[in-house]
Design an enzyme around this catalytic site. Structure first.
Site, PDB file in Angstrom:
ATOM      1  N   ILE A 181      41.089   6.198 -20.462  1.00 33.86           N
ATOM      2  CA  ILE A 181      41.870   7.242 -21.138  1.00 33.86           C
ATOM      3  C   ILE A 181      42.729   7.995 -20.128  1.00 33.86           C
ATOM      4  CG2 ILE A 181      40.269   7.461 -23.060  1.00 33.86           C
ATOM      5  CD1 ILE A 181      39.107   9.972 -21.692  1.00 33.86           C
ATOM      6  N   GLY A 182      42.749   7.510 -18.913  1.00 31.96           N
ATOM      7  CA  GLY A 182      43.585   8.124 -17.878  1.00 31.96           C
ATOM      8  C   GLY A 182      43.009   8.087 -16.470  1.00 31.96           C
TER       9      GLY A 182
ATOM     10  N   ILE B 118      31.875   8.882  -4.134  1.00 31.29           N
ATOM     11  CA  ILE B 118      33.243   8.795  -4.652  1.00 31.29           C
ATOM     12  C   ILE B 118      33.674   7.330  -4.579  1.00 31.29           C
ATOM     13  CG2 ILE B 118      35.646   9.478  -4.292  1.00 31.29           C
ATOM     14  CD1 ILE B 118      33.832  11.749  -5.291  1.00 31.29           C
TER      15      ILE B 118
ATOM     16  N   GLY C  90      29.093  11.758 -12.670  1.00 32.94           N
ATOM     17  CA  GLY C  90      30.323  12.035 -13.400  1.00 32.94           C
ATOM     18  C   GLY C  90      31.199  13.054 -12.702  1.00 32.94           C
TER      19      GLY C  90
ATOM     20  N   PHE D 154      41.018  13.699 -23.954  1.00 36.20           N
ATOM     21  CA  PHE D 154      39.978  14.561 -23.380  1.00 36.20           C
ATOM     22  C   PHE D 154      38.833  14.755 -24.353  1.00 36.20           C
ATOM     23  CE2 PHE D 154      44.252  16.453 -23.512  1.00 36.20           C
ATOM     24  CZ  PHE D 154      44.765  15.939 -22.337  1.00 36.20           C
TER      25      PHE D 154
ATOM     26  N   LYS E  53      41.667   8.463  -4.415  1.00 35.88           N
ATOM     27  CA  LYS E  53      42.950   8.818  -5.024  1.00 35.88           C
ATOM     28  C   LYS E  53      42.790   9.105  -6.522  1.00 35.88           C
ATOM     29  CE  LYS E  53      46.725   6.541  -3.497  1.00 35.88           C
ATOM     30  NZ  LYS E  53      47.687   5.407  -3.525  1.00 35.88           N
ATOM     31  N   THR E  54      42.094   8.212  -7.230  1.00 32.37           N
ATOM     32  CA  THR E  54      41.930   8.448  -8.669  1.00 32.37           C
ATOM     33  C   THR E  54      40.976   9.622  -8.909  1.00 32.37           C
ATOM     34  OG1 THR E  54      40.249   6.712  -8.735  1.00 32.37           O
ATOM     35  CG2 THR E  54      42.481   6.105  -9.411  1.00 32.37           C
TER      36      THR E  54
ATOM     37  N   GLY F 154      34.824  13.696 -14.162  1.00 33.78           N
ATOM     38  CA  GLY F 154      35.947  14.156 -14.980  1.00 33.78           C
ATOM     39  C   GLY F 154      35.761  15.538 -15.572  1.00 33.78           C
ATOM     40  N   GLU F 155      34.581  15.833 -16.075  1.00 27.54           N
ATOM     41  CA  GLU F 155      34.394  17.080 -16.812  1.00 27.54           C
ATOM     42  C   GLU F 155      34.132  18.261 -15.884  1.00 27.54           C
ATOM     43  OE1 GLU F 155      33.859  16.468 -20.456  1.00 27.54           O
ATOM     44  OE2 GLU F 155      33.681  14.307 -20.234  1.00 27.54           O
TER      45      GLU F 155
HETATM   46 MO1  MOS Z   1      35.288  14.018 -22.814  1.00 24.55          MO
HETATM   47  S1  MOS Z   1      35.107  15.730 -23.965  1.00 24.55           S
HETATM   48  O1  MOS Z   1      33.649  13.516 -22.946  1.00 24.55           O
HETATM   49  O2  MOS Z   1      36.472  13.052 -23.496  1.00 24.55           O
END
Ligand code: MOS
Length: 724
Positions: A476-477, A615, A688, A250, A619-620, A690-691
């Site tokens: 990373i996941g 999107i 984006g 992360f 699922k991911t 993820g964050e």
């Molecule tokens: Mo994230 S804090 O940009 O891995």
């Protein structure tokens, strides 16, 4: 497996292309690489927070069975990129990345000071226990609250007039004094540490005097390559960094940390491959963390709920040798239509290791304060918190005075509220109950800047019918290879099963590290462009073929006797960056159940809605959103790194004491996407994701806890002692 445009129909939730490899164990992670003659390194870390090493007695360790070397500043072959160590040693000036085994100075407790390398891991661990280190301790400062008055404008900001962290003002923030309704409060988040399943690990091999290969857990093979080349002063192309599979990250893998350099140093000294795996305890002082931060937020409004002023001041923790800055206060300038805004950002240097980015860095911290404060204002106004947000909705970016490239936050609020059943919320706090539990509803907004970096992708169509796409990006996941396969399949109209996406190798075409939720926007665009280019080449080749023939790419290549066609394309931002403000937006609705007897808080329901453009894979994407919310539950209710300031040492340095959510802490999470492509940001319309998933979650939970109990907790985590 379709051949014509008409019948091609891609499942928008393609299964993870590497899912089987991961769950069956055939995916190899950094610590699992094995080589002949592999040696094992174990770090020895300091037990004081400041001072110097007076002696390292390594005799017994060196004589222990299987030990190959005990390396410290006394005998380190040296890292050329550090420059020579001063005699006598001098404290590094602010801005110097930590230099492992450079000299005898101690900057923080848990600092790597020596390393045992042995034939087996067990021999190295045992020998490390035999090394005796003596110190000349100096008084240290590690207590954030006690030292708060020493916070300064970061020196990097003092030198840079254009820094976004300069004190900011628009309008007349002083009008807050005359506001009809006003709130002012202080919000605290403690230090929180990165604890992915996979701890950081590296296997380092020197293939020659100036040729280094590493299998290293990180979030950017290209940046790690550059860092290692710089450290060892060798050509970039002589360093190969592999990181094909990552067991979660992360932000801790964005930088190259001392243990990586240490392992490469040991491999060099011994001319053997060396493996180094951080222990869980070492994860607390080796790879950065979300910094302790205190924020003061004041908001003024008219009695009708229109914001008149926001003042947001944040102070974050940093080390004595580097300034780590975060977006903490920035969202307060652009989330709401408010004419008068002031922000200030300060840093406090302590005798600790340098913090780093941790999912939604700065924004997750800042939004806890801002969106808690807006909730407090709503209660002061006796208005629905959602209504206050809608009343002050920013249609254009009030900070830059620019239109947003796209903003569908209003739809997020409306859809989220509808799915959640927000209108069933009782107005008064502590007035909803079910089965003996206090029930609370809370919500918060989410915002995260758009990041897109220049990225390359290589596309190859092979005569056997397969397609290979390559880029030095990472997973990373989130399922990067799956998303990229999907993007390629969409453009090429070829079944995903025929497409292989390769990543995690610094020898592949240039791509940014996986951070800032930038991978799909950046690398996805490059893959899109590369596939368009492949398609064009193929169409050109098809023109000279007889009409009516079957025209799969395999047919076309065979007809022309070509083994493959290959393209490499780059994609990057253009002038649109100056024409639009670009953000992902979202909101979270949370229900909590609080036990009136014990103060135990359970998050019982979450509805989250995100406006992140198109999107790519439902699922991911959903997994990312759920993961972010679980991180937010940890941040709100559990995660805190507690230090014993007598020693400047963390005492919560294992999973028994550093609590993160487990399955039973995670409720049903409903994820909604607006899924409208934002074609102003890139050719695929994707922003984006993820964050933004974690940003605002802690505020939504804290707001729900207030609604359930009437108790406003402004200091995370919200543990039972703060409620009873
Ligand atoms: Mo994230 S804090 O940009 O891995």
């Amino acid at each position: 497996m379709s051949k014509s445009n008409n019948t091609f129909n891609l499942n928008p939730s393609l299964d993870r292309v590497d899912g089987r490899a991961k769950v069956t164990g055939s995916a190899t992670y950094s610590a699992e690489y094995d080589f002949e003659n592999l040696a094992y390194a174990v770090l020895i870390t300091s037990t004081i927070a400041k001072g110097s090493i007076t002696n390292i007695d390594a005799k017994r360790a060196e004589n222990a069975r299987g030990v190959l070397a005990v390396i410290s500043h006394l005998n380190s072959p040296g890292v050329p990129g550090y420059g020579p160590a001063k005699q006598p040693a001098e404290r590094a000036p602010m801005g110097t990345a930590f230099r492992v085994f450079h000299d005898n100075l101690i900057y923080f407790n848990g600092q790597p000071i020596a390393m045992v390398v042995a034939n087996t891991f067990e021999q190295a661990v045992h020998a490390a226990s035999l090394v005796k280190v003596t110190y000349a301790a100096e008084a240290h400062q590690t207590d954030f609250e006690q030292n708060l008055a020493k916070a300064i404008i970061p020196t990097g900001v003092q030198r840079n007039k254009n820094s976004p962290f300069q004190d900011y003002q628009r309008g007349e923030p002083a009008v807050i004094d005359n506001a009809e309704v006003k709130i002012a409060a202080t919000y605290t988040i403690p230090t929180q540490h990165h604890q992915p399943i996979e701890p950081h690990a590296i296997v380092a091999i020197w293939e020659g005097a100036d040729k280094l290969t590493v299998y290293d857990k990180n979030q950017g093979v290209k940046s790690a390559q550059g860092n290692l080349a710089q450290a060892f002063q060798i050509p970039r192309e002589n360093v190969r960094v592999n990181a094909q599979f990552i067991g979660g990250a992360f932000g801790s893998g964005i930088r190259v940390w001392p243990h990586t350099i240490a392992a490469a140093l040991a491999a060099k000294k011994l001319s053997r491959p060396v493996k180094l795996v951080l222990s869980r305890e070492m994860m607390f002082t080796s790879v950065g963390y979300r910094p302790y931060t205190i924020q003061n937020v004041s908001i003024g409004a008219t009695a009708a709920g229109k914001l008149s002023a926001i003042i947001h001041e944040g102070t974050g923790q940093t080390s004595a040798y580097e300034e780590h800055l975060e977006r903490t206060i920035l969202a307060s300038r652009s989330l709401y239509a408010c004419p008068n805004v002031a922000t200030k950002y300060r840093l406090l240097s302590l005798d600790v290791n340098t913090p780093t980015w941790m999912r939604g860095p700065g924004d997750a911290t800042g939004m806890f304060a801002l969106e808690s404060a807006v909730d407090e204002l709503a209660y002061a106004l006796k208005m629905d918190p959602l209504q206050v947000r809608l009343l002050n909705y920013a249609d254009t970016d009030p900070e830059r005075n620019l239109p947003f490239s796209a903003k569908h936050l209003k739809e997020c609020y409306e859809l989220g509220a509808e799915k959640f059943g927000w209108k069933k919320r009782a107005k008064e706090p502590a007035s909803m109950r079910k089965d003996g539990k206090l029930i609370g509803y809370g919500m918060a907004s989410s915002l995260y800047g758009f990041h897109r970096h220049p990225s390359q992708a290589r596309g190859m169509m092979l005569s056997d019918g397969n397609v290979v796409i390559q880029s030095a990006t990472m997973d990373i996941g989130p399922g990067t290879a799956t998303a990229m396969t999907q993007i390629a399949a969409e453009v090429l109209e070829i079944a995903p099963a025929k497409i292989r996406f390769e990543l995690g190798d610094s020898s592949l075409p240039d791509a940014p590290g996986q951070n800032g939720s930038s991978t799909i926007p950046s690398v996805g665009s490059a893959v899109h462009v590369a596939c368009q280019s492949l398609k064009k080449k193929l169409a050109e080749l098809a023109e000279s073929m007889p009409a009516g023939a079957s025209k799969t790419h395999a047919d076309i290549l065979k007809y022309h006797h070509l083994p493959k066609i290959e393209v490499t394309e780059e994609s990057k931002s253009g002038p649109e960056r100056d024409q639009y403000s670009m953000y992902s937006f979202g909101c979270h609705f949370v229900e909590v159940q609080v036990s009136p007897a014990t103060g135990e808080v359970r998050v019982s329901r979450v509805v989250t809605c995100a406006d992140v453009g198109k999107i790519t894979n439902y699922k991911t994407a959903r997994s990312q959103s759920i993961g972010g919310i679980i991180g937010g539950i940890g941040m709100a209710l559990m995660e805190a790194s507690v230090m014993d300031h007598r020693y400047g040492r963390y005492v919560t340095n294992d999973f028994a004491n550093y609590h993160i959510p487990v399955h039973t802490d995670v409720p049903q999470i409903e994820v909604i996407y607006i899924d409208k492509p934002d074609m102003r940001v890139n050719p695929i319309g994707a922003k984006g994701l993820g964050e933004i998933a974690i940003v605002g979650v802690a505020a939504a939970i804290a707001n729900a806890v207030f609604h359930a109990t009437g108790k406003r907790v402004r200091e995370l985590p919200i543990t039972v002692d703060k409620l009873v």
